[in-house]
Design a protein around this motif. Structure first.
Motif, mmCIF file in Angstrom:
data_model
loop_
_atom_site.group_PDB
_atom_site.id
_atom_site.type_symbol
_atom_site.label_atom_id
_atom_site.label_comp_id
_atom_site.label_asym_id
_atom_site.label_seq_id
_atom_site.Cartn_x
_atom_site.Cartn_y
_atom_site.Cartn_z
ATOM 1 N N GLU A 1 0.826 -1.212 0.000
ATOM 2 C CA GLU A 1 0.000 0.000 0.000
ATOM 3 C C GLU A 1 0.858 1.260 0.000
ATOM 4 O OE1 GLU A 1 -3.257 0.268 2.755
ATOM 5 O OE2 GLU A 1 -3.606 -1.895 2.620
ATOM 6 N N VAL A 2 1.916 1.252 0.790
ATOM 7 C CA VAL A 2 2.795 2.418 0.857
ATOM 8 C C VAL A 2 3.442 2.662 -0.506
ATOM 9 C CG1 VAL A 2 4.979 3.262 1.817
ATOM 10 C CG2 VAL A 2 3.242 2.293 3.330
ATOM 11 N N LEU A 3 3.944 1.617 -1.124
ATOM 12 C CA LEU A 3 4.615 1.772 -2.414
ATOM 13 C C LEU A 3 3.648 2.180 -3.512
ATOM 14 C CD1 LEU A 3 7.130 -1.202 -2.307
ATOM 15 C CD2 LEU A 3 7.580 1.216 -1.912
ATOM 16 N N GLN A 4 2.419 1.668 -3.484
ATOM 17 C CA GLN A 4 1.425 2.038 -4.496
ATOM 18 C C GLN A 4 1.050 3.514 -4.397
ATOM 19 O OE1 GLN A 4 -1.893 -0.620 -4.109
ATOM 20 N NE2 GLN A 4 -0.940 -2.200 -5.357
ATOM 21 N N THR A 5 1.190 4.092 -3.224
ATOM 22 C CA THR A 5 0.892 5.507 -3.044
ATOM 23 C C THR A 5 2.125 6.369 -3.265
ATOM 24 O OG1 THR A 5 -0.798 4.946 -1.405
ATOM 25 C CG2 THR A 5 -0.002 7.212 -1.406
ATOM 26 N N LEU A 6 3.235 5.965 -2.677
ATOM 27 C CA LEU A 6 4.442 6.781 -2.672
ATOM 28 C C LEU A 6 5.109 6.881 -4.042
ATOM 29 C CD1 LEU A 6 6.419 8.346 -0.862
ATOM 30 C CD2 LEU A 6 7.645 6.198 -0.521
ATOM 31 N N VAL A 7 5.243 5.783 -4.742
ATOM 32 C CA VAL A 7 5.976 5.776 -6.013
ATOM 33 C C VAL A 7 5.318 6.684 -7.056
ATOM 34 C CG1 VAL A 7 6.711 4.330 -7.952
ATOM 35 C CG2 VAL A 7 7.116 3.561 -5.609
ATOM 36 N N LYS B 1 6.064 14.197 -9.106
ATOM 37 C CA LYS B 1 6.811 15.354 -8.613
ATOM 38 C C LYS B 1 8.100 15.546 -9.404
ATOM 39 C CE LYS B 1 8.679 17.464 -4.462
ATOM 40 N NZ LYS B 1 8.946 17.334 -3.041
ATOM 41 N N ALA B 2 8.817 14.454 -9.677
ATOM 42 C CA ALA B 2 10.068 14.547 -10.440
ATOM 43 C C ALA B 2 9.805 15.033 -11.868
ATOM 44 C CB ALA B 2 10.778 13.194 -10.457
ATOM 45 N N VAL B 3 8.735 14.555 -12.481
ATOM 46 C CA VAL B 3 8.381 14.990 -13.843
ATOM 47 C C VAL B 3 8.095 16.487 -13.856
ATOM 48 C CG1 VAL B 3 6.568 14.826 -15.602
ATOM 49 C CG2 VAL B 3 7.592 12.751 -14.672
ATOM 50 N N ALA B 4 7.365 16.955 -12.850
ATOM 51 C CA ALA B 4 7.038 18.383 -12.772
ATOM 52 C C ALA B 4 8.298 19.222 -12.531
ATOM 53 C CB ALA B 4 6.018 18.630 -11.670
ATOM 54 N N GLU B 5 9.182 18.757 -11.636
ATOM 55 C CA GLU B 5 10.404 19.513 -11.348
ATOM 56 C C GLU B 5 11.310 19.622 -12.565
ATOM 57 O OE1 GLU B 5 12.210 17.502 -8.043
ATOM 58 O OE2 GLU B 5 10.805 18.363 -6.591
ATOM 59 N N GLU B 6 11.384 18.554 -13.346
ATOM 60 C CA GLU B 6 12.255 18.541 -14.521
ATOM 61 C C GLU B 6 11.578 19.117 -15.764
ATOM 62 O OE1 GLU B 6 15.482 17.692 -14.569
ATOM 63 O OE2 GLU B 6 15.336 17.417 -12.399
ATOM 64 N N LYS B 7 10.297 19.480 -15.641
ATOM 65 C CA LYS B 7 9.510 20.047 -16.739
ATOM 66 C C LYS B 7 9.514 19.128 -17.965
ATOM 67 C CE LYS B 7 10.332 24.683 -15.087
ATOM 68 N NZ LYS B 7 11.043 25.924 -15.278
ATOM 69 N N LEU B 8 9.230 17.856 -17.721
ATOM 70 C CA LEU B 8 9.177 16.862 -18.791
ATOM 71 C C LEU B 8 7.745 16.670 -19.250
ATOM 72 C CD1 LEU B 8 11.545 14.184 -17.209
ATOM 73 C CD2 LEU B 8 12.126 15.855 -18.964
ATOM 74 N N THR B 9 7.591 16.180 -20.475
ATOM 75 C CA THR B 9 6.273 15.847 -20.996
ATOM 76 C C THR B 9 6.282 14.363 -21.355
ATOM 77 O OG1 THR B 9 6.139 18.070 -21.920
ATOM 78 C CG2 THR B 9 4.539 16.455 -22.719
ATOM 79 N N PRO B 10 5.838 13.494 -20.421
ATOM 80 C CA PRO B 10 5.852 12.060 -20.710
ATOM 81 C C PRO B 10 4.836 11.701 -21.788
ATOM 82 C CG PRO B 10 5.329 12.471 -18.382
ATOM 83 C CD PRO B 10 5.386 13.786 -19.077
#
Length: 114
Positions: free
Chosen positions: A25-31, A37-46
């Motif tokens: 449960e923790v991993l399904q939420t945290l990951v 957050k990392a995608v937003a910080e790096e300004k990527l468009t997946p």
């Protein structure tokens, strides 16, 4: 837990019995939160769903993982921006209109004289 009065089961037994469920449960939420957050910080468009691998989870340690996904190439965006910036802006003046009309009139006279 069966065999124990409510609130009296040993913590070690509870951890042993429910550890995998809690971890899942923790991993399904945290990951997913960390990937977003990392995608937003790096300004990527997946352009694909992240594939998570190399997951390391040890109690008392930070969770480590690798997320792989395809992104929209950055050079396309830059090329589009440059082409938009290079668009010339021609100002239409009275003089340019008069010159064009005169050229058209001269071309018509030349065509008729043939």
């Amino acid at each position: 837990m069966p065999g124990f009065r409510p609130g009296k089961a040993p913590i070690s037994l509870i951890k042993k019995r429910f550890a995998e469920d809690i971890k899942g449960e923790v991993l399904q939420t945290l990951v997913p939160e960390r990937v977003e957050k990392a995608v937003a910080e790096e300004k990527l468009t997946p352009v694909s769903q992240p594939q998570v691998d190399k997951l390391e989870y040890n109690e008392g340690q930070p969770v480590k993982f690798r997320a792989s996904f395809e992104v929209l190439p950055e050079f396309l965006s830059r090329r589009l921006q440059k082409s938009r910036n290079r668009t010339p802006r021609n100002a239409i003046t009275d003089e340019s209109v008069a010159n064009t009309l005169a050229e058209n009139a001269a071309a018509r006279r030349h065509f008729r004289s043939r």
